[in-house]
Design a protein around this motif. Structure first.
Motif, PDB file in Angstrom:
ATOM      1  N   LYS A  38      21.599  32.784 -35.510  1.00 25.00           N
ATOM      2  CA  LYS A  38      22.164  32.840 -36.865  1.00 25.00           C
ATOM      3  C   LYS A  38      21.223  31.912 -37.594  1.00 25.00           C
ATOM      4  N   ILE A  39      20.161  32.280 -38.049  1.00 26.54           N
ATOM      5  CA  ILE A  39      19.565  31.225 -39.215  1.00 26.54           C
ATOM      6  C   ILE A  39      19.650  30.721 -40.071  1.00 26.54           C
ATOM      7  N   GLN A  40      19.789  29.265 -40.639  1.00 24.49           N
ATOM      8  CA  GLN A  40      20.321  29.304 -42.150  1.00 24.49           C
ATOM      9  C   GLN A  40      19.107  28.077 -42.844  1.00 24.49           C
ATOM     10  N   ASP A  41      18.413  28.464 -43.717  1.00 24.66           N
ATOM     11  CA  ASP A  41      17.277  27.510 -44.505  1.00 24.66           C
ATOM     12  C   ASP A  41      16.344  26.927 -43.273  1.00 24.66           C
ATOM     13  N   ASP A  42      16.054  28.487 -42.380  1.00 28.87           N
ATOM     14  CA  ASP A  42      14.515  27.839 -41.345  1.00 28.87           C
ATOM     15  C   ASP A  42      15.408  26.920 -40.598  1.00 28.87           C
ATOM     16  N   LYS A  43      16.608  26.905 -39.946  1.00 29.94           N
ATOM     17  CA  LYS A  43      17.443  26.016 -38.782  1.00 29.94           C
ATOM     18  C   LYS A  43      18.774  26.661 -38.148  1.00 29.94           C
ATOM     19  N   ILE A  44      18.189  26.833 -36.383  1.00 29.41           N
ATOM     20  CA  ILE A  44      19.366  27.026 -36.067  1.00 29.41           C
ATOM     21  C   ILE A  44      20.618  26.746 -35.954  1.00 29.41           C
ATOM     22  N   ILE A  45      21.715  27.208 -36.103  1.00 32.03           N
ATOM     23  CA  ILE A  45      22.999  26.810 -36.602  1.00 32.03           C
ATOM     24  C   ILE A  45      24.299  27.752 -35.525  1.00 32.03           C
ATOM     25  N   ASP A  46      23.760  28.704 -34.775  1.00 24.92           N
ATOM     26  CA  ASP A  46      23.756  28.995 -34.026  1.00 24.92           C
ATOM     27  C   ASP A  46      23.864  30.535 -32.877  1.00 24.92           C
ATOM     28  N   ALA A  47      23.852  30.542 -31.866  1.00 22.20           N
ATOM     29  CA  ALA A  47      23.361  30.936 -31.120  1.00 22.20           C
ATOM     30  C   ALA A  47      23.987  31.637 -29.469  1.00 22.20           C
ATOM     31  N   TYR A  48      23.892  32.812 -29.461  1.00 17.38           N
ATOM     32  CA  TYR A  48      24.871  33.676 -28.212  1.00 17.38           C
ATOM     33  C   TYR A  48      23.761  34.015 -27.840  1.00 17.38           C
ATOM     34  N   PHE A  49      24.201  35.195 -26.428  1.00 18.70           N
ATOM     35  CA  PHE A  49      23.789  35.494 -25.765  1.00 18.70           C
ATOM     36  C   PHE A  49      24.541  37.238 -24.927  1.00 18.70           C
ATOM     37  N   ASP A  50      24.935  38.562 -24.947  1.00 16.83           N
ATOM     38  CA  ASP A  50      24.539  38.786 -23.595  1.00 16.83           C
ATOM     39  C   ASP A  50      24.314  39.753 -22.704  1.00 16.83           C
ATOM     40  N   GLY A  51      24.580  40.638 -22.217  1.00 17.87           N
ATOM     41  CA  GLY A  51      23.622  41.257 -21.455  1.00 17.87           C
ATOM     42  C   GLY A  51      24.272  40.831 -20.046  1.00 17.87           C
ATOM     43  N   GLU A  52      23.165  42.335 -18.894  1.00 15.85           N
ATOM     44  CA  GLU A  52      23.032  42.146 -17.542  1.00 15.85           C
ATOM     45  C   GLU A  52      21.751  41.509 -17.267  1.00 15.85           C
ATOM     46  N   ALA A  53      21.821  40.310 -16.288  1.00 16.50           N
ATOM     47  CA  ALA A  53      20.126  39.956 -16.568  1.00 16.50           C
ATOM     48  C   ALA A  53      20.509  38.948 -14.480  1.00 16.50           C
ATOM     49  N   CYS A  54      19.156  38.871 -13.921  1.00 16.26           N
ATOM     50  CA  CYS A  54      19.333  38.318 -12.435  1.00 16.26           C
ATOM     51  C   CYS A  54      20.230  36.904 -13.212  1.00 16.26           C
ATOM     52  N   ALA A  55      20.013  36.206 -11.949  1.00 14.90           N
ATOM     53  CA  ALA A  55      20.060  33.881 -12.355  1.00 14.90           C
ATOM     54  C   ALA A  55      19.221  33.567 -12.981  1.00 14.90           C
ATOM     55  N   ILE A  56      17.823  33.666 -13.080  1.00 16.13           N
ATOM     56  CA  ILE A  56      17.088  33.168 -13.563  1.00 16.13           C
ATOM     57  C   ILE A  56      17.946  33.268 -14.778  1.00 16.13           C
ATOM     58  N   THR A  57      17.228  34.493 -15.576  1.00 14.05           N
ATOM     59  CA  THR A  57      17.067  35.105 -16.699  1.00 14.05           C
ATOM     60  C   THR A  57      18.360  34.592 -17.213  1.00 14.05           C
ATOM     61  N   THR A  58      20.011  34.810 -16.851  1.00 13.42           N
ATOM     62  CA  THR A  58      20.335  34.180 -17.319  1.00 13.42           C
ATOM     63  C   THR A  58      20.416  33.339 -17.589  1.00 13.42           C
ATOM     64  N   SER A  59      20.187  31.994 -16.614  1.00 13.55           N
ATOM     65  CA  SER A  59      20.097  30.764 -16.240  1.00 13.55           C
ATOM     66  C   SER A  59      19.096  30.243 -17.730  1.00 13.55           C
ATOM     67  N   ALA A  60      18.257  30.891 -17.516  1.00 12.56           N
ATOM     68  CA  ALA A  60      17.262  30.393 -18.581  1.00 12.56           C
ATOM     69  C   ALA A  60      16.983  30.479 -20.069  1.00 12.56           C
ATOM     70  N   THR A  61      18.014  31.551 -20.500  1.00 12.18           N
ATOM     71  CA  THR A  61      18.828  32.449 -21.500  1.00 12.18           C
ATOM     72  C   THR A  61      19.806  30.915 -21.809  1.00 12.18           C
ATOM     73  N   SER A  62      20.785  31.017 -20.932  1.00 12.87           N
ATOM     74  CA  SER A  62      21.786  29.494 -21.395  1.00 12.87           C
ATOM     75  C   SER A  62      21.094  28.475 -21.307  1.00 12.87           C
ATOM     76  N   ILE A  63      20.375  27.979 -20.593  1.00 16.46           N
ATOM     77  CA  ILE A  63      19.376  26.005 -20.529  1.00 16.46           C
ATOM     78  C   ILE A  63      18.492  26.787 -22.576  1.00 16.46           C
ATOM     79  N   MET A  64      18.147  27.664 -22.846  1.00 19.19           N
ATOM     80  CA  MET A  64      17.318  27.715 -24.370  1.00 19.19           C
ATOM     81  C   MET A  64      18.247  27.341 -25.274  1.00 19.19           C
ATOM     82  N   LEU A  65      19.061  28.023 -25.048  1.00 19.86           N
ATOM     83  CA  LEU A  65      20.321  27.961 -26.055  1.00 19.86           C
ATOM     84  C   LEU A  65      20.935  26.780 -26.578  1.00 19.86           C
ATOM     85  N   LYS A  66      21.398  26.219 -25.403  1.00 18.09           N
ATOM     86  CA  LYS A  66      21.666  24.960 -25.628  1.00 18.09           C
ATOM     87  C   LYS A  66      20.935  23.549 -26.266  1.00 18.09           C
ATOM     88  N   ASN A  67      19.320  23.932 -25.255  1.00 18.19           N
ATOM     89  CA  ASN A  67      18.242  23.500 -26.195  1.00 18.19           C
ATOM     90  C   ASN A  67      18.131  23.552 -27.797  1.00 18.19           C
TER      91      ASN A  67
END
Lengths: 400, 140
Positions: free
Chosen positions: B46-75
């Motif tokens: 969710k982006i408002q005025d060029d700012k990422i105000i929230d973000a989530y993910f779902d799906g099936e992926a390996c440990a690397i992809t899942t963890s990298a997505t998780s950390i990316m969202l936190k960042n």
């Protein structure tokens, strides 16, 4: 059995190869045949009047006879060399069915078919307005005549099925289905990619209309396969390729004539080395005996399933299927991570949806690890796999 | 980064991923299938005025992809699109073994060794490729 015939084992001492549904290793005889063609008698087929070209003709055409005998077809003209199962399936759908079917005609497949027995039909559906319908499967993912009858209507014109499916590994009652199909004026197409390498195939006995299979899944080379069709059906099949080798003559007046079967459907220089390799592969399999191969695979599979029961965190999804295919997951571990873990111990399995992207609708699991066995696998290899799976608690230490 | 710490970060985020939840139409959605493997994630941003105000993910992926997505969202949550892109650039530099700014990446530094396993690189960059897709949709 016969591991000494395979250079892959000589050159990869500790390799355990359980991905035979994807492709198989080649015995020395197959490799030597190909090397001989490229080093002793390289020439085109059906072209020259010199000795080496005539030898190529003999080798190439005698392969057709070897294939005919192997699947028990009536005539060699019913055997067409192709690039593989996918190519054969596309020829059936776009060379024959496109002209045979009309709008609203129905084609029956299942959700456990490989992409090559799905996408050509989906495309023809868009192009022609035919309707592709799915045969409901039993709770253990099988096709039965009773279930089939539930979806057959007066508009059903084709049933197109894998004889053995590449994910579940169930063996379909093709002869029974074929008999029912023909009594209802329905054509039957069989994807034999996972069955011809493992089971005795008899197209006369099963009376199927078309069969497609690949050489590389049955100890032969990649890039070559077979299309079998009943003579009267192939006679009216439209070539998908036009050019050299398939015409009798053509003039500037546009007058032309194409050759008789089978050459009419083999335009351009074919994969000659591949065809010759296929011959050796078939002779090799026949020498062991298809019944013996199937029996051996069933014994191995039973042994594998029994051993897998001892591991708490393994879930097997197809314990009841009759072929040498087992699909499983480690609890809470993504299939690809499991296959990478096994790779660390030189064990090759396939992870994913195995080109059958609709299977997830049936088994409710998108991705699995697949073990597909063949004649050269052993109980000792299975023991090693079991040991590695039992120790999988440290999986992330290994793969990360 | 110490090997144990690196593994701990990845396993933690793979086992208990941050913001793994399916979202609806009020989020920009993008999916990237990894061409060479079977990782399949949907990203909801969710982006408002060029700012990422929230973000989530779902799906099936390996440990690397899942963890990298998780950390990316936190960042990236709370950051502007251009700031997230800066992180992305530094991350790609790290994955490609180029000089990069470690401070920009935080826990994403756990993937600094990934280039040693060519087949895992694609898994590690998948979340950012998907994020860029959502930015492109936003900017249209």
């Amino acid at each position: 059995m016969n591991r000494e015939d395979f250079l892959m084992f000589e050159n990869n001492k500790d390799l355990i190869y359980f991905d035979n549904g994807a492709t198989t290793f080649k015995p020395k005889k197959v490799i030597h045949k190909i090397v001989d063609y490229y080093s002793k008698y390289t020439a085109n087929a059906h072209r020259g009047d010199y000795d080496i070209s005539l030898k190529v003709d003999d080798e190439y055409e005698s392969t057709r006879e070897v294939v005919r005998k192997f699947i028990n077809a009536k005539n060699t003209s019913e055997i067409i060399f192709t690039k593989g199962t996918t190519d054969s399936m596309n020829m059936i759908v776009f060379g024959f069915m496109k002209y045979y079917l009309k709008k609203d005609d129905e084609v029956l497949i299942t959700k456990t078919e490989h992409a090559s027995n799905v996408l050509p039909w989906f495309e023809l559906e868009k192009e022609l307005g035919i309707v592709v319908k799915f045969i409901p499967l039993t709770s253990d993912y099988k096709v039965t005549l009773d279930n089939l009858k539930k979806v057959v209507t007066s508009k059903t014109k084709v049933i197109s099925l894998a004889h053995v499916t590449n994910v579940i590994g169930d063996i379909r009652p093709i002869k029974e289905i074929s008999e029912y199909a023909h009594s209802n004026d329905i054509k039957i197409v069989v994807d034999g990619a996972q069955s011809v390498p493992h089971l005795k195939t008899d197209v006369e006995d099963s009376d199927i209309d078309f069969l497609a299979f690949s050489a590389h899944k049955m100890l032969g080379p990649t890039g070559v396969g077979v299309l079998y069709g009943k003579q009267d059906l192939l006679e009216v099949m439209h070539p998908l390729n036009y050019g050299g080798g398939m015409n009798s003559f053509f003039e500037s007046t546009k007058e032309l004539e194409y050759k008789e079967l089978p050459l009419r459907l083999e335009a351009g220089t074919q994969n000659i080395a591949g065809v010759l390799g296929l011959k050796e592969a078939i002779l090799y399999l026949e020498n062991i005996g298809m019944d013996k191969i199937h029996e051996y695979e069933v014994t191995l599979k039973k042994y594998l399933l029994e051993k897998l029961k001892d591991i708490d965190n393994v879930e097997v999804y197809n314990p009841l299927s009759e072929s040498g295919i087992v699909i499983f997951n480690l609890k809470d571990i993504f299939a690809e991570d499991t296959s990478r873990y096994l790779n660390h111990y030189n064990i090759c399995v396939r992870a994913g949806n195995h080109c059958s992207k609709m299977v997830k609708d049936e088994i409710e699991v998108k991705n699995t690890c697949r073990i597909s066995l063949y004649l050269y696998n052993t109980k000792e290899e299975i023991d090693k796999l079991i040991e590695v799976l039992k120790n999988s608690k440290n999986i992330y230490d290994i793969i990360l | 980064m110490d090997n144990n710490l690196r593994r701990e970060i990845i396993v933690d985020n793979a086992s208990n991923p941050f913001h793994k939840e399916t979202k609806g139409d009020d989020f920009i959605k993008a999916n990237t299938h990894n061409e060479s493997c079977i990782d399949n994630i949907n990203l909801y941003v969710k982006i408002q005025d060029d700012k990422i105000i929230d973000a989530y993910f779902d799906g099936e992926a390996c440990a690397i992809t899942t963890s990298a997505t998780s950390i990316m969202l936190k960042n990236i949550i709370g950051k502007r699109v251009d700031e997230a892109r800066k992180i992305m650039i530094e991350y790609y530099k790290m994955i490609n073994e180029e000089e990069y700014n470690e401070e920009e990446l935080g826990e994403l530094n756990a993937y600094s060794d990934i280039s040693k396993q060519a087949s895992r690189k694609k898994c590690a960059i998948l979340p950012f490729q998907t994020l860029e897709k959502t930015f492109k949709i936003y900017e249209k």
